[in-house]
Scaffold this motif. Structure first.
Motif, short mmCIF file in Angstrom:
data_model
loop_
_atom_site.label_atom_id
_atom_site.label_comp_id
_atom_site.label_asym_id
_atom_site.label_seq_id
_atom_site.Cartn_x
_atom_site.Cartn_y
_atom_site.Cartn_z
N ALA A 149 1.67 -4.87 6.00
CA ALA A 149 2.25 -5.74 4.98
C ALA A 149 1.15 -6.25 4.06
CB ALA A 149 2.99 -6.90 5.62
N GLY A 150 1.47 -6.44 2.80
CA GLY A 150 0.49 -6.94 1.84
C GLY A 150 1.15 -7.56 0.64
N ARG A 151 0.29 -8.03 -0.27
CA ARG A 151 0.78 -8.63 -1.51
C ARG A 151 -0.18 -8.28 -2.64
NH1 ARG A 151 4.25 -12.32 -3.49
NH2 ARG A 151 3.59 -13.44 -5.37
N GLY A 152 0.38 -7.87 -3.76
CA GLY A 152 -0.42 -7.59 -4.94
C GLY A 152 -1.13 -6.25 -4.90
N ASP A 153 -2.07 -6.09 -5.83
CA ASP A 153 -2.82 -4.84 -5.94
C ASP A 153 -3.68 -4.63 -4.69
OD1 ASP A 153 -1.75 -4.62 -8.46
OD2 ASP A 153 -3.56 -5.26 -9.51
N LYS A 170 9.17 -6.19 -2.91
CA LYS A 170 10.02 -7.24 -3.49
C LYS A 170 9.28 -7.80 -4.69
CE LYS A 170 12.60 -8.62 0.63
NZ LYS A 170 13.88 -8.11 0.06
N THR A 171 9.83 -7.57 -5.87
CA THR A 171 9.19 -8.01 -7.11
C THR A 171 10.17 -7.89 -8.27
OG1 THR A 171 7.34 -7.63 -8.61
CG2 THR A 171 8.28 -5.70 -7.56
N ARG A 172 9.90 -8.66 -9.32
CA ARG A 172 10.65 -8.51 -10.56
C ARG A 172 9.90 -7.61 -11.54
NH1 ARG A 172 11.37 -14.57 -12.42
NH2 ARG A 172 9.17 -14.52 -11.75
N GLY A 173 8.66 -7.25 -11.19
CA GLY A 173 7.84 -6.44 -12.09
C GLY A 173 7.82 -4.98 -11.70
N SER A 174 6.85 -4.27 -12.24
CA SER A 174 6.74 -2.84 -11.98
C SER A 174 5.92 -2.58 -10.72
CB SER A 174 6.07 -2.14 -13.17
OG SER A 174 4.75 -2.63 -13.35
N GLU A 214 2.15 -8.72 -8.47
CA GLU A 214 2.96 -9.84 -8.01
C GLU A 214 3.95 -9.47 -6.91
OE1 GLU A 214 5.07 -11.31 -11.38
OE2 GLU A 214 6.11 -9.42 -11.79
N ALA A 215 3.84 -8.27 -6.36
CA ALA A 215 4.81 -7.81 -5.36
C ALA A 215 4.37 -8.15 -3.94
CB ALA A 215 5.00 -6.30 -5.47
N SER A 216 5.36 -8.40 -3.10
CA SER A 216 5.16 -8.41 -1.64
C SER A 216 5.66 -7.06 -1.15
CB SER A 216 5.92 -9.55 -0.98
OG SER A 216 5.45 -10.80 -1.44
N TRP A 217 4.89 -6.38 -0.30
CA TRP A 217 5.25 -5.01 0.05
C TRP A 217 4.88 -4.69 1.49
CZ3 TRP A 217 0.75 -2.85 1.63
CH2 TRP A 217 -0.43 -3.31 1.08
N THR A 218 5.49 -3.59 1.98
CA THR A 218 5.14 -3.04 3.30
C THR A 218 4.94 -1.55 3.16
OG1 THR A 218 7.44 -2.61 4.00
CG2 THR A 218 6.53 -4.82 4.48
N LEU A 219 4.07 -1.01 4.00
CA LEU A 219 3.77 0.42 3.99
C LEU A 219 3.74 0.92 5.43
CD1 LEU A 219 2.68 3.06 2.59
CD2 LEU A 219 0.40 2.14 3.07
N THR A 220 4.48 2.03 5.69
CA THR A 220 4.48 2.63 7.02
C THR A 220 4.21 4.12 6.90
OG1 THR A 220 6.13 1.01 7.74
CG2 THR A 220 5.75 2.92 9.17
N PRO A 221 3.02 4.61 7.29
CA PRO A 221 2.75 6.05 7.25
C PRO A 221 3.34 6.74 8.49
CG PRO A 221 0.73 4.71 7.16
CD PRO A 221 1.84 3.82 7.65
N SER A 222 3.65 8.02 8.35
CA SER A 222 4.12 8.80 9.49
C SER A 222 3.65 10.25 9.36
CB SER A 222 5.66 8.75 9.58
OG SER A 222 6.24 9.26 8.40
#
Length: 222
Positions: A149-153, A170-174, A214-222
């Motif tokens: 989990a992370g936030r931003g660039d 989760k973001t309103r931006g790109s 400005e995004a909150s995000w998650t990344l799961t590699p497989s």
């Protein structure tokens, strides 16, 4: 009289046809011996340990960097009290490192074009800031089968064996996702606006850059 003139004209035409041309060069076939030099292939530089460099300032300005031309750098910018546009540009191969509004903390890659190494970095900000350039050791690894989990660039390592990622934001931006397996091999695999949940094929080992300040995000590699 008419016959004499025609005969004279015919002689003039024939003489002109036999005269060498003037005003034009002559094309001569040149024999070139085949080259015996071996073909040169662009081989990506092996990542090596480089001491980090840190720069500080207040407001807009610029600084010089001595980062090695053959090494990708990872640029972290921190301006917690910024309230206006935060724009970071370089004289290198990247069009821009950061384009955000307000308080900012994030990491992007830089110096990805060996033919246009970064020598100067230009900062547009309205508060005190810190900029750090570090090597491959500064980048965390997204472990296979585990959610990060992370936030931003941000930039993360994808380990060998990874073939697919699941990404949510989760973001309103790109939101942009870039994958780099070598400095000459960078692909934009996602470019959307707003909340999302997607899966994309990738090939590890590689670096993954999240471009969404400005995004909150998650990344799961497989």
């Amino acid at each position: 009289m008419m016959k004499i003139r025609l005969a004279g004209l015919l002689v003039l035409v024939l003489a002109s046809a036999c005269a060498p041309p003037t005003g034009y060069g002559t094309i001569v076939a040149e024999s070139v011996a085949p080259s015996t030099a071996p073909a040169v292939s662009a081989v990506p530089a092996v990542p090596r340990d480089v001491p980090p460099e840190t720069h500080t300032g207040t407001g807009s300005g610029e600084f010089a960097t001595t980062w090695p031309a053959d090494q990708v750098g990872f640029f972290t910018f921190d301006c917690p009290k910024c309230t206006a546009n935060v724009i970071i540009d370089t004289d290198g191969g990247e069009h821009g490192l950061v384009n955000a509004i307000g308080a900012y903390q994030g990491t992007t890659w830089m110096n990805t074009d060996p033919d246009r190494p970064t020598k100067r970095v230009t900062v547009h900000a309205n508060a005190p800031w810190t900029a750090t350039i570090a090597d491959h050791r500064s980048i965390p690894t997204a472990e296979t089968g585990k959610e990060t989990a992370g936030r931003g660039d941000a930039v993360l390592k994808l380990p060998a064996g990874v073939t697919r990622i699941r990404f949510t934001a989760k973001t309103r931006g790109s939101v942009g996702l870039w994958v780099m397996s070598s400095p000459s091999d960078r692909d934009l695999i996602l470019n959307q606006i707003g909340d999302l949940q997607v899966e994309r094929d990738v090939t590890g080992p590689a670096y993954l850059q999240v471009d969404s300040y400005e995004a909150s995000w998650t990344l799961t590699p497989s």
